[in-house]
Design a protein around this motif. Sequence first.
Motif, short mmCIF file in Angstrom:
data_model
loop_
_atom_site.label_atom_id
_atom_site.label_comp_id
_atom_site.label_asym_id
_atom_site.label_seq_id
_atom_site.Cartn_x
_atom_site.Cartn_y
_atom_site.Cartn_z
N VAL A 117 -4.88 0.83 -59.28
CA VAL A 117 -5.28 1.66 -58.14
C VAL A 117 -4.36 1.34 -56.96
N LYS A 118 -3.67 2.37 -56.49
CA LYS A 118 -2.73 2.18 -55.38
C LYS A 118 -3.44 2.38 -54.05
N VAL A 119 -3.33 1.36 -53.20
CA VAL A 119 -4.01 1.33 -51.91
C VAL A 119 -2.97 1.21 -50.81
N PHE A 120 -3.12 2.02 -49.77
CA PHE A 120 -2.24 1.98 -48.61
C PHE A 120 -3.08 1.61 -47.40
N ILE A 121 -2.69 0.55 -46.67
CA ILE A 121 -3.45 0.14 -45.50
C ILE A 121 -2.57 0.23 -44.25
N CYS A 122 -3.17 0.73 -43.17
CA CYS A 122 -2.52 0.81 -41.88
C CYS A 122 -3.61 0.72 -40.81
N HIS A 123 -3.21 0.65 -39.56
CA HIS A 123 -4.23 0.44 -38.52
C HIS A 123 -4.82 1.75 -38.01
N ASN A 143 -5.46 15.69 -42.80
CA ASN A 143 -4.73 15.97 -44.03
C ASN A 143 -3.33 15.37 -44.05
N ARG A 144 -2.82 15.00 -42.87
CA ARG A 144 -1.50 14.35 -42.83
C ARG A 144 -1.53 13.01 -43.55
N THR A 145 -2.70 12.38 -43.63
CA THR A 145 -2.78 11.11 -44.36
C THR A 145 -2.61 11.33 -45.85
N GLY A 146 -2.75 12.57 -46.29
CA GLY A 146 -2.55 12.90 -47.70
C GLY A 146 -1.08 12.90 -48.10
N GLU A 147 -0.18 12.75 -47.13
CA GLU A 147 1.25 12.68 -47.43
C GLU A 147 1.63 11.37 -48.11
N VAL A 148 0.76 10.35 -47.98
CA VAL A 148 1.03 9.06 -48.60
C VAL A 148 0.65 9.13 -50.08
N LYS A 149 1.56 8.70 -50.94
CA LYS A 149 1.29 8.72 -52.37
C LYS A 149 0.50 7.48 -52.77
N CYS A 150 -0.81 7.63 -52.83
CA CYS A 150 -1.69 6.53 -53.17
C CYS A 150 -3.04 7.11 -53.60
N ASP A 151 -3.92 6.24 -54.05
CA ASP A 151 -5.27 6.68 -54.38
C ASP A 151 -6.18 6.64 -53.15
N PHE A 152 -6.03 5.57 -52.36
CA PHE A 152 -6.84 5.42 -51.15
C PHE A 152 -5.95 4.99 -50.00
N ASN A 168 -4.26 14.73 -52.21
CA ASN A 168 -3.55 13.71 -53.00
C ASN A 168 -4.17 12.32 -52.92
N ASN A 169 -5.08 12.09 -51.98
CA ASN A 169 -5.71 10.77 -51.89
C ASN A 169 -7.02 10.89 -51.12
N THR A 170 -7.69 9.76 -50.94
CA THR A 170 -8.92 9.70 -50.14
C THR A 170 -8.67 8.82 -48.92
#
Length: 236
Positions: A117-123, A143-152, A168-170
């Motif tokens: 499971v690919k996770v992207f974290i930011c502040h 929806n701009r956060t959907g530009e990141v290729k990840c699951d969450f 593309n993600n949640t």
Amino acid sequence: MKIAVLSDIHGNHYALEQVLIDAKKLNVEKILILGDIVGYYYYPDRVLSLLNNWDYDLIRGNHEILLERVLNGDIKISTLTKKYGLGHKLALDNLTKKQLEYLINSPDKKELIFDGVKVFICHGSNWDPNYYLYPNTDKEILNRTGEVKCDFIFVGHSHYAFMHKNKNNTLINVGSVGQSRKKGGIANWVILDSINKSFEIMETKYNTTNLISEAEKLDPENDYLIQVLKRNSNEK
């Protein structure tokens, strides 16, 4: 693996302690922290001490960036104290040089993989750590956060917990552990199960009495620090 995702602790070790008790009961193995260990309240040293017992990854938030700017001479600590209270000054006074360097030199974002499971974290957001994402933010922006290729993709910063399903993600805003702006005495965080790709936005209750007393003593002119701890609660 069960993973706890926390953000915006803001020196509130009372809230964090209760969250970690719940996390242990739920068999959490890993913690992800989305920044803002410091700011507003008074015990980032105790926060880091509590986290020492856990396996965790950390990114920095806007309040760590503010600390860096103070240390670099870009802004005065009095400017932060006037706006946010004594939290930053006490962080500078009570954290070791090693701890301060660790916080301000942490990355702004990070990508991790757990059980595939690919996770992207930011502040704040994937395009700006200072950008606030709220439950009522325009969907085109969310929806701009959907530009990141990840699951969450996990964010904090706004202190309001919510989720948004992208193509593309949640997106999950985990809210704030130390200063919920929805309800006082509630620490919001998220638990992610990487095996079945499920998640839950958590609400952990904690007692605000001591922190309110400390804020009244240390920051009597900053009423916000007290009132936000009482917001929509039984506290008067």
